[in-house]
Design a protein around this motif. Structure first.
Motif, mmCIF file in Angstrom:
data_model
loop_
_atom_site.group_PDB
_atom_site.id
_atom_site.type_symbol
_atom_site.label_atom_id
_atom_site.label_comp_id
_atom_site.label_asym_id
_atom_site.label_seq_id
_atom_site.Cartn_x
_atom_site.Cartn_y
_atom_site.Cartn_z
ATOM 1 N N ALA A 228 0.834 -1.208 0.000
ATOM 2 C CA ALA A 228 0.000 0.000 0.000
ATOM 3 C C ALA A 228 0.866 1.254 0.000
ATOM 4 C CB ALA A 228 -0.922 -0.008 1.217
ATOM 5 N N ASP A 229 1.933 1.267 0.809
ATOM 6 C CA ASP A 229 2.829 2.422 0.855
ATOM 7 C C ASP A 229 3.568 2.619 -0.467
ATOM 8 O OD1 ASP A 229 2.173 3.208 3.384
ATOM 9 O OD2 ASP A 229 3.976 2.443 4.355
ATOM 10 N N ALA A 230 3.996 1.503 -1.075
ATOM 11 C CA ALA A 230 4.722 1.597 -2.337
ATOM 12 C C ALA A 230 3.819 2.168 -3.439
ATOM 13 C CB ALA A 230 5.245 0.217 -2.746
ATOM 14 N N LEU A 231 2.573 1.755 -3.464
ATOM 15 C CA LEU A 231 1.634 2.277 -4.456
ATOM 16 C C LEU A 231 1.439 3.786 -4.290
ATOM 17 C CD1 LEU A 231 -1.042 -0.563 -4.311
ATOM 18 C CD2 LEU A 231 0.366 0.004 -6.301
ATOM 19 N N ALA A 232 1.433 4.229 -3.044
ATOM 20 C CA ALA A 232 1.192 5.648 -2.761
ATOM 21 C C ALA A 232 2.433 6.505 -2.956
ATOM 22 C CB ALA A 232 0.680 5.811 -1.334
ATOM 23 N N SER A 233 3.627 5.914 -2.961
ATOM 24 C CA SER A 233 4.859 6.705 -2.923
ATOM 25 C C SER A 233 5.320 7.181 -4.290
ATOM 26 C CB SER A 233 5.975 5.893 -2.260
ATOM 27 O OG SER A 233 6.311 4.764 -3.058
ATOM 28 N N ASN A 234 4.792 6.626 -5.363
ATOM 29 C CA ASN A 234 5.210 7.012 -6.708
ATOM 30 C C ASN A 234 4.817 8.463 -6.993
ATOM 31 O OD1 ASN A 234 4.413 7.199 -9.803
ATOM 32 N ND2 ASN A 234 5.974 5.617 -9.616
ATOM 33 N N ASP A 235 5.745 9.264 -7.507
ATOM 34 C CA ASP A 235 5.470 10.682 -7.743
ATOM 35 C C ASP A 235 4.620 10.925 -8.983
ATOM 36 O OD1 ASP A 235 6.805 11.569 -5.493
ATOM 37 O OD2 ASP A 235 8.732 11.719 -6.535
ATOM 38 N N THR A 236 4.758 10.065 -9.994
ATOM 39 C CA THR A 236 4.025 10.273 -11.246
ATOM 40 C C THR A 236 2.580 9.822 -11.135
ATOM 41 O OG1 THR A 236 6.079 9.902 -12.458
ATOM 42 C CG2 THR A 236 4.030 9.800 -13.718
ATOM 43 N N HIS A 237 2.372 8.626 -10.585
ATOM 44 C CA HIS A 237 1.022 8.081 -10.439
ATOM 45 C C HIS A 237 0.833 7.512 -9.031
ATOM 46 C CE1 HIS A 237 0.097 8.680 -14.627
ATOM 47 N NE2 HIS A 237 1.068 7.883 -15.026
ATOM 48 N N PRO A 238 0.752 8.357 -8.013
ATOM 49 C CA PRO A 238 0.512 7.840 -6.661
ATOM 50 C C PRO A 238 -0.910 7.286 -6.541
ATOM 51 C CG PRO A 238 0.498 10.248 -6.672
ATOM 52 C CD PRO A 238 0.861 9.823 -8.048
ATOM 53 N N VAL A 239 -1.019 6.061 -6.063
ATOM 54 C CA VAL A 239 -2.303 5.374 -5.932
ATOM 55 C C VAL A 239 -2.600 5.182 -4.451
ATOM 56 C CG1 VAL A 239 -3.564 3.234 -6.388
ATOM 57 C CG2 VAL A 239 -2.066 4.210 -8.152
ATOM 58 N N ILE A 240 -3.712 5.742 -3.997
ATOM 59 C CA ILE A 240 -4.094 5.654 -2.585
ATOM 60 C C ILE A 240 -5.164 4.589 -2.431
ATOM 61 C CG2 ILE A 240 -4.835 6.927 -0.551
ATOM 62 C CD1 ILE A 240 -2.319 8.071 -1.887
ATOM 63 N N VAL A 241 -4.842 3.507 -1.709
ATOM 64 C CA VAL A 241 -5.784 2.401 -1.531
ATOM 65 C C VAL A 241 -6.552 2.566 -0.220
ATOM 66 C CG1 VAL A 241 -4.236 0.894 -2.834
ATOM 67 C CG2 VAL A 241 -4.157 0.867 -0.323
ATOM 68 N N ARG A 242 -7.528 1.734 -0.033
ATOM 69 C CA ARG A 242 -8.348 1.736 1.186
ATOM 70 C C ARG A 242 -7.673 0.789 2.183
ATOM 71 N NH1 ARG A 242 -13.843 3.096 1.068
ATOM 72 N NH2 ARG A 242 -15.140 2.396 2.797
ATOM 73 N N ASP A 243 -6.940 1.351 3.150
ATOM 74 C CA ASP A 243 -6.054 0.512 3.972
ATOM 75 C C ASP A 243 -6.414 0.512 5.456
ATOM 76 O OD1 ASP A 243 -5.311 3.073 4.646
ATOM 77 O OD2 ASP A 243 -3.166 2.780 4.316
ATOM 78 N N HIS A 244 -7.700 0.725 5.777
ATOM 79 C CA HIS A 244 -8.072 0.835 7.191
ATOM 80 C C HIS A 244 -7.968 -0.487 7.941
ATOM 81 C CE1 HIS A 244 -11.719 -0.515 5.177
ATOM 82 N NE2 HIS A 244 -12.251 -0.832 6.327
ATOM 83 N N GLU A 245 -7.816 -1.604 7.231
ATOM 84 C CA GLU A 245 -7.652 -2.909 7.887
ATOM 85 C C GLU A 245 -6.337 -3.578 7.468
ATOM 86 O OE1 GLU A 245 -12.439 -4.038 8.066
ATOM 87 O OE2 GLU A 245 -11.132 -5.058 6.635
ATOM 88 N N VAL A 246 -5.372 -2.791 7.045
ATOM 89 C CA VAL A 246 -4.181 -3.349 6.419
ATOM 90 C C VAL A 246 -3.345 -4.182 7.386
ATOM 91 C CG1 VAL A 246 -2.624 -1.387 6.842
ATOM 92 C CG2 VAL A 246 -2.375 -2.753 4.740
ATOM 93 N N ALA B 266 -3.791 -0.745 -12.405
ATOM 94 C CA ALA B 266 -3.354 -2.110 -12.704
ATOM 95 C C ALA B 266 -1.859 -2.143 -12.989
ATOM 96 C CB ALA B 266 -4.140 -2.655 -13.897
ATOM 97 N N GLU B 267 -1.363 -1.166 -13.748
ATOM 98 C CA GLU B 267 0.059 -1.118 -14.066
ATOM 99 C C GLU B 267 0.900 -0.850 -12.824
ATOM 100 O OE1 GLU B 267 3.540 -1.470 -15.936
ATOM 101 O OE2 GLU B 267 1.546 -2.015 -16.697
ATOM 102 N N ARG B 268 0.409 0.012 -11.941
ATOM 103 C CA ARG B 268 1.142 0.289 -10.706
ATOM 104 C C ARG B 268 1.204 -0.960 -9.822
ATOM 105 N NH1 ARG B 268 3.969 1.987 -8.918
ATOM 106 N NH2 ARG B 268 3.446 3.246 -7.118
ATOM 107 N N LEU B 269 0.110 -1.701 -9.747
ATOM 108 C CA LEU B 269 0.116 -2.955 -8.981
ATOM 109 C C LEU B 269 1.164 -3.910 -9.553
ATOM 110 C CD1 LEU B 269 -3.740 -3.447 -8.663
ATOM 111 C CD2 LEU B 269 -2.177 -3.288 -6.717
ATOM 112 N N ARG B 270 1.173 -4.020 -10.879
ATOM 113 C CA ARG B 270 2.137 -4.926 -11.519
ATOM 114 C C ARG B 270 3.578 -4.474 -11.257
ATOM 115 N NH1 ARG B 270 1.619 -8.774 -15.106
ATOM 116 N NH2 ARG B 270 -0.560 -8.283 -15.470
ATOM 117 N N GLU B 271 3.838 -3.180 -11.341
ATOM 118 C CA GLU B 271 5.189 -2.650 -11.110
ATOM 119 C C GLU B 271 5.684 -3.014 -9.715
ATOM 120 O OE1 GLU B 271 5.034 1.530 -11.616
ATOM 121 O OE2 GLU B 271 4.827 1.472 -13.798
#
Length: 398
Positions: A324-342, A363-368
């Protein structure tokens, strides 16, 4: 010039797969509301007359006898509770939050409904001066406990509809209303994030409260709807404690437009697009060992599904919270997931706030990130407690 205001302001262009979260700006405001707000901003408008227009629109969509727009659903809780205590007594309204001269100043709430949604729900009650009376325990609330909690000082009973509440062992709304009404206690329903604008009043609630800025796609605001006398009493709080919670002309006009747009929205088409996004993500994640992705219905019965992504670190080489943190940390395409139960090893992907093409970017960010983890010799695993501390609100503004 870049037409994305976030880039112009030096902010990150986040992609929201978390949901209608206030911390992310809640929702994509519908074009009808954007147009209405833009038209209203340069003009002077009599707010009382505008709120009367809002009342008619709110009544038509909710089935309530009256309604008005306030600053937020959180503000609506405070104003609704205040109105239940003071009625339309203007002197009592000006004395709040002092309640010692009021006949009733207690509000019941089930223990499992005393949750946080950015602040404690019971704080919204206490802001009015009311005293919170918890009913039952977090895992079990029975009718006799609610009956025993009602006294001559009970002003209202608050029922919270939210995925944050304890989902087992609490009284359902029908029983909650039955017990309250048997003793003449009005029921206020906090339905901030709910699609259905009619079922809570139809189920017997006296007041129902919504957010304008979540599934409705309006500007930030709240809606109070229901029994005319209680709506009137809540509205009159704008002459008292509600002054600091006032809504502007843009919020009222935008809410009216969002409600009218809701009437003609292609709900089936939107759900089909959301389902396709879920399918794209599920197909992407099927390629990765240690990642299970299952479609999960909304816990409060909204017509919405999310993708529950469970991560097994031993196979995926990364923990759910680090992914979840890695998805959010990208500067070009930061993806914020629903992580209240992570901390339980999973997070959710919510498709209800996507612009065209963003499902594929997610989908591409998940794959990366999962490819990076798969190539790692060690499991990518940070300390969860340190992560929570790093993201804590007390770090602001640093």
């Amino acid at each position: 010039m870049n037409d994305d205001i976030r880039i112009r302001l030096g902010l990150r262009p986040v992609i929201n797969v978390s949901g209608t979260m206030t911390s992310l700006g809640a929702s994509i405001v519908v074009p009808q509301a954007v147009e209405a707000v833009t038209a209203a901003l340069p003009q002077f408008i009599e707010i009382g007359a505008l709120q009367k227009l809002a009342s008619r629109t709110i009544s038509r969509l909710t089935g309530g006898e009256a309604g008005f727009v306030t600053a937020s659903c959180a503000a609506a809780i405070t104003l609704a509770v205040a109105g239940a205590m003071t009625g339309d007594d203007l002197a009592a309204i000006e004395r709040l939050p002092q309640t010692d001269r009021l006949a009733r100043d207690e509000v019941l709430i089930q223990a499992g409904h005393m949750v946080g949604y950015g602040s404690p729900v019971e704080q919204g009650v206490r802001l009015s001066g009311a005293k919170v009376v918890p009913v039952g325990q977090a895992t079990s609330v029975m009718a006799y406990q609610m009956e025993g909690a009602i006294t001559e000082r009970t002003a209202a009973a608050l029922f919270v509809v939210s995925h944050h509440t304890v989902q087992v062992g609490q009284m359902g709304l029908a029983e909650f209303v039955e017990v309250a009404h048997a003793r003449g206690v009005p029921v206020i329903v906090d339905a901030a994030s709910e699609y259905d604008l009619r079922r809570f009043l139809e189920a017997g609630a006296d007041l129902v409260l919504y957010s304008s800025h979540k599934f409705l796609g309006g500007p930030t605001g709240g809606i109070v709807a229901g029994r005319r006398d209680l709506v009137r009493a809540a509205y009159f709080q704008n002459n008292g404690i509600g002054r600091g919670m006032k809504v502007g002309k843009e919020g009222i006009v935008g809410t009216i437009a969002a409600l009218e747009a809701w009437e003609v929205r292609d709900h089936a088409g939107i759900r089909a697009r959301e389902s396709e996004a879920l399918n794209v993500w599920q197909r992407t994640l099927a390629d990765f060992a240690g990642v299970e992705a299952a479609i999960d219905p909304d816990p409060t019965d909204n017509p919405l599904d999310r993708l529950k992504v469970h991560v097994n670190p031993a196979e995926a080489h990364i923990t759910a919270w680090d992914l979840a943190d890695a998805l959010a940390s990208n500067d070009t395409h930061p993806v914020i997931v629903r992580d209240h139960e992570v901390e339980h090893g999973h997070f959710y992907l919510d498709p209800c706030n996507l612009h065209p093409g963003q499902a594929e970017i997610v989908a591409e960010r998940l794959r990366e990130e999962l490819d990076i983890a798969r190539r790692s010799n060690d499991i990518i695993s940070s300390d969860f407690a340190a992560r929570r501390k790093r993201r804590a609100i007390n770090n602001w503004p640093d």
